[in-house]
Write an enzyme that holds these catalytic residues in place. Sequence first.
Site, mmCIF file in Angstrom:
data_model
loop_
_atom_site.group_PDB
_atom_site.id
_atom_site.type_symbol
_atom_site.label_atom_id
_atom_site.label_comp_id
_atom_site.label_asym_id
_atom_site.label_seq_id
_atom_site.Cartn_x
_atom_site.Cartn_y
_atom_site.Cartn_z
ATOM 1 N N THR A 1 -47.890 71.512 26.441
ATOM 2 C CA THR A 1 -48.815 72.517 27.476
ATOM 3 C C THR A 1 -48.491 71.920 29.254
ATOM 4 O O THR A 1 -47.646 70.678 29.440
ATOM 5 C CB THR A 1 -50.286 71.703 27.182
ATOM 6 O OG1 THR A 1 -50.444 70.531 27.007
ATOM 7 C CG2 THR A 1 -51.030 72.274 25.983
ATOM 8 N N VAL B 1 -49.646 70.036 32.146
ATOM 9 C CA VAL B 1 -50.676 69.036 32.574
ATOM 10 C C VAL B 1 -49.633 67.870 31.966
ATOM 11 O O VAL B 1 -49.268 66.633 32.502
ATOM 12 C CB VAL B 1 -51.989 68.159 32.631
ATOM 13 C CG1 VAL B 1 -52.063 66.645 33.694
ATOM 14 C CG2 VAL B 1 -52.859 69.544 34.056
ATOM 15 N N CYS B 2 -49.397 67.958 30.368
ATOM 16 C CA CYS B 2 -48.705 66.654 29.362
ATOM 17 C C CYS B 2 -47.379 66.736 29.813
ATOM 18 O O CYS B 2 -47.088 65.899 29.718
ATOM 19 C CB CYS B 2 -49.474 67.271 27.916
ATOM 20 S SG CYS B 2 -50.692 67.261 27.812
ATOM 21 N N THR B 3 -46.679 68.077 30.246
ATOM 22 C CA THR B 3 -45.474 67.814 30.343
ATOM 23 C C THR B 3 -45.506 66.879 31.533
ATOM 24 O O THR B 3 -44.516 66.794 31.038
ATOM 25 C CB THR B 3 -44.789 69.087 30.279
ATOM 26 O OG1 THR B 3 -45.215 70.276 29.301
ATOM 27 C CG2 THR B 3 -43.652 69.484 30.693
ATOM 28 N N LEU C 1 -45.996 63.099 30.586
ATOM 29 C CA LEU C 1 -44.769 62.524 29.330
ATOM 30 C C LEU C 1 -42.973 62.563 30.520
ATOM 31 O O LEU C 1 -42.185 61.481 30.354
ATOM 32 C CB LEU C 1 -44.286 63.504 28.243
ATOM 33 C CG LEU C 1 -45.177 63.460 27.401
ATOM 34 C CD1 LEU C 1 -44.753 64.346 25.761
ATOM 35 C CD2 LEU C 1 -45.473 62.101 27.174
#
EC number: 1.11.1.27
Length: 221
Positions: free
Chosen positions: A43, A45-47, A50
């Site tokens: 997804t 935003v998560c990428t 991280l």
Amino acid sequence: MPGILLGDVFPNFEADTTIGKIKFHDFLGDSWGILFSHPRDFTPVCTTELACAAKISNEFKKRNVKMIALSIDSVEDHRGWSKDVMAFGSEGESPLPFPIIADDKRELSVQLGMLDPDERDKDGMPLTARCVFVIGPDKKMKLSILYPATTGRNFDELLRVIDSLQLTAQKKVATPVDWKPGDKVMVIPSLSDAEAASLFPNGVTTKELPSGKKYLRYTKI
């Protein structure tokens, strides 16, 4: 937050991760820890989050903080996603420098109060919110921040609050608004002026206020 409050011993859960099965307290050892959760693998935003966490992982290491992420997908998905994350962060073939917990049954997300009541996936299941937990070497929770799934975190702020937590765990001080390492800190109210003078050889300055109360006391550490 349901189930765990500041000062509580953090659950010593067992989980499958990208580095194998862990028992959380054993994983932390004598270090501080930061656990941050993500709504889903692959997804957008998560990428970005991280990738940022990976890029500044040495800053956490310098502070003796072990990093670990959580997402509701499988270890296999996490490993595939990690390659995307490192490519996005221009880190090439380097491995992700911290593990990701698999929580495909959402058991840990429920236990730690991580589910977002408003945001749902394509199957109508609640997404995991963007939780941050900072755990001390005593395994107690020192800080929690809960973002909705739609809002990405600021990792510079997480480093700043860890600096504050580590400083105030050792010294009888508090950090004022927008404090950064090197700035003046505040003497805690429970210390008398005599105790403060003894503890802080750099001296204590007091801000004069209309009330006449001398509670804004500053010192340099």
